[in-house]
Design a protein around this motif. Structure first.
Motif, PDB file in Angstrom:
ATOM      1  N   ASP A   4       0.906  -1.043   0.048  1.00  0.00           N
ATOM      2  CA  ASP A   4       0.096  -0.052   0.238  1.00  0.00           C
ATOM      3  C   ASP A   4       0.792   1.139   0.081  1.00  0.00           C
ATOM      4  O   ASP A   4       1.392   1.691   1.017  1.00  0.00           O
ATOM      5  N   TYR A   5       1.284   1.562  -1.292  1.00  0.00           N
ATOM      6  CA  TYR A   5       1.914   3.013  -1.264  1.00  0.00           C
ATOM      7  C   TYR A   5       1.570   3.744  -2.704  1.00  0.00           C
ATOM      8  O   TYR A   5       1.091   2.929  -3.524  1.00  0.00           O
ATOM      9  N   CYS A   6       2.297   4.788  -3.039  1.00  0.00           N
ATOM     10  CA  CYS A   6       2.278   5.526  -4.318  1.00  0.00           C
ATOM     11  C   CYS A   6       3.526   5.972  -4.626  1.00  0.00           C
ATOM     12  O   CYS A   6       4.337   6.697  -3.786  1.00  0.00           O
ATOM     13  N   SER A  53      -2.483   8.177  -0.189  1.00  0.00           N
ATOM     14  CA  SER A  53      -1.718   7.027   0.320  1.00  0.00           C
ATOM     15  C   SER A  53      -0.987   7.759   1.417  1.00  0.00           C
ATOM     16  O   SER A  53      -0.590   8.790   1.455  1.00  0.00           O
ATOM     17  N   LEU A 106       1.959   6.372   2.370  1.00  0.00           N
ATOM     18  CA  LEU A 106       3.303   6.142   2.073  1.00  0.00           C
ATOM     19  C   LEU A 106       3.393   6.585   0.739  1.00  0.00           C
ATOM     20  O   LEU A 106       2.643   6.123  -0.205  1.00  0.00           O
ATOM     21  N   LEU A 107       4.380   7.206   0.501  1.00  0.00           N
ATOM     22  CA  LEU A 107       4.676   7.844  -0.832  1.00  0.00           C
ATOM     23  C   LEU A 107       6.226   7.374  -1.094  1.00  0.00           C
ATOM     24  O   LEU A 107       6.969   7.392   0.000  1.00  0.00           O
ATOM     25  N   TYR A 108       6.642   7.240  -2.302  1.00  0.00           N
ATOM     26  CA  TYR A 108       7.896   6.796  -2.503  1.00  0.00           C
ATOM     27  C   TYR A 108       8.534   7.577  -3.862  1.00  0.00           C
ATOM     28  O   TYR A 108       7.856   7.358  -4.712  1.00  0.00           O
ATOM     29  N   GLN A 156       1.621  12.469   5.180  1.00  0.00           N
ATOM     30  CA  GLN A 156       2.158  11.510   4.371  1.00  0.00           C
ATOM     31  C   GLN A 156       3.463  11.404   4.277  1.00  0.00           C
ATOM     32  O   GLN A 156       4.210  12.357   4.268  1.00  0.00           O
ATOM     33  N   PRO A 187       1.391  -2.497   6.022  1.00  0.00           N
ATOM     34  CA  PRO A 187       2.150  -1.278   5.302  1.00  0.00           C
ATOM     35  C   PRO A 187       1.973   0.017   6.294  1.00  0.00           C
ATOM     36  O   PRO A 187       1.003   0.353   6.740  1.00  0.00           O
ATOM     37  N   GLY A 188       3.074   0.618   6.619  1.00  0.00           N
ATOM     38  CA  GLY A 188       3.027   1.841   7.279  1.00  0.00           C
ATOM     39  C   GLY A 188       3.573   1.457   8.751  1.00  0.00           C
ATOM     40  O   GLY A 188       3.749   2.461   9.588  1.00  0.00           O
ATOM     41  N   VAL A 208       6.511  -1.721   3.944  1.00  0.00           N
ATOM     42  CA  VAL A 208       5.847  -1.291   2.612  1.00  0.00           C
ATOM     43  C   VAL A 208       5.095  -2.204   1.933  1.00  0.00           C
ATOM     44  O   VAL A 208       3.963  -2.144   1.591  1.00  0.00           O
TER      45      VAL A 208
END
Length: 311
Positions: free
Chosen positions: A139-141, A155, A157-159, A223, A248-249, A283
């Motif tokens: 679960d991330y973007c 989201s 989480l961002l990457y 975020q 996730p997180g 993640v």
């Protein structure tokens, strides 16, 4: 321009069986001028969540409320979907490493070329939906060339990678100056209802940000932006037996045991997988005992020490 729904197919090739291979696109056209938004799903055939999200959007978006049009490709790799495989079964290539493709290459390259020419090159922005696959949950973007659009998916989480994976839909869109967001949501052995709901809500919020749908753009506070993610792949195959359920997180300080890789014949521990950083952010994870091959995705862990917050 009258609001409408329609479909068309992008031809790819003729298979050895004599059947034609094509990729279907669903189109929702609004009654007002606006952007052409593209959504692609199931480039990897074991990631059904994107298909379910597209189904929900097709069911719920009212064409009369739309500005511009929405082009949705629910199954970008039909042969991989049929085989429940990450890779195209005929050539066993990962199609999401073959873009922009080649008209006379391997089948995956030919299909990537057809999608680039008939879909990516014709849209104003792209949302590419992925998932964890058969066993892992994610679960991330990604944040690539439009931070605000990526954030609008909501989201936690961002990457932002230092370099892009070559040959992806994102790389093809990036090269054409098309705003692109890659979403990773869902997967694994659990009910996907919440992921489908969150995914559809996130896409609708991105469409409000883009100007394709009316309404206030929602914001998510705090975020986390990751700059480094370790993909954890085992050296040995067998049973992957996680130590405890994760999500996730989740933050894990210090070295924690994530899972043991166990021989299916002797039940001896072949390998122990532990968190790689002093401050770890989960993640992607496996929460149930599953079979695993050497080199499979087992976990993905972000470096919390180098991360920053979007407020």
């Amino acid at each position: 321009m009258e609001p409408s729904r329609s479909r068309f197919s992008i031809p790819v090739s003729t298979l050895a069986s004599g059947y034609s291979l094509s990729v279907r696109v669903l189109v929702i056209s609004g009654g007002r001028p606006g952007p052409r938004v593209g959504i692609s799903a199931m480039i990897h055939g074991d990631e059904i969540e994107g298909l379910l999200i597209v189904r929900e959007l097709w069911r719920t978006i009212d064409p009369s409320e739309l500005s511009g049009s929405l082009w949705m490709m629910p199954v970008a790799n039909p042969l991989a979907m049929e085989a429940i495989s990450r890779n195209t079964p005929i050539d066993m290539l990962d199609m999401n490493r073959q873009f922009p493709g080649a008209p006379d290459g391997w089948l995956s390259e030919q299909q990537a070329h057809a999608i680039t020419d008939g879909f990516i090159s014709k849209i104003d922005c792209l949302i590419d939906i992925h998932a964890g696959g058969t066993f892992p949950w994610v679960d991330y973007c990604y944040v690539l060339n439009d931070d605000a659009m990526s954030r609008a998916f909501l989201s936690a989480l961002l990457y932002k990678p230092q370099t892009m994976y070559p040959g992806t839909t994102a790389a093809a869109a990036f090269a054409r100056n098309i705003p692109i967001t890659v979403v990773e949501i869902g997967g694994g052995y659990h009910d996907q209802t919440v992921h489908v709901r969150n995914g559809a809500n996130g896409v609708r919020n991105m469409m409000r940000h883009i100007g394709a749908l009316p309404g206030l753009v929602q914001r998510r506070e705090r975020q986390l932006l990751l700059n480094e993610i370790k993909v954890m792949r085992p050296r040995h195959g067998g049973l992957c037996v996680p130590t405890a359920p994760l999500a996730p997180g989740t933050w894990l300080d210090g070295r924690h045991t994530l899972a043991e890789i166990v021989s299916p014949h002797s039940f001896e521990i072949l390998e122990t997988m532990t968190t790689p950083f002093d401050r770890n952010v989960v993640v992607l994870c496996r929460n149930y005992a599953t079979r695993i091959n050497p080199g499979d995705y087992a976990f993905m862990v972000g470096n919390g020490a180098t991360a920053s917050w979007y407020d």
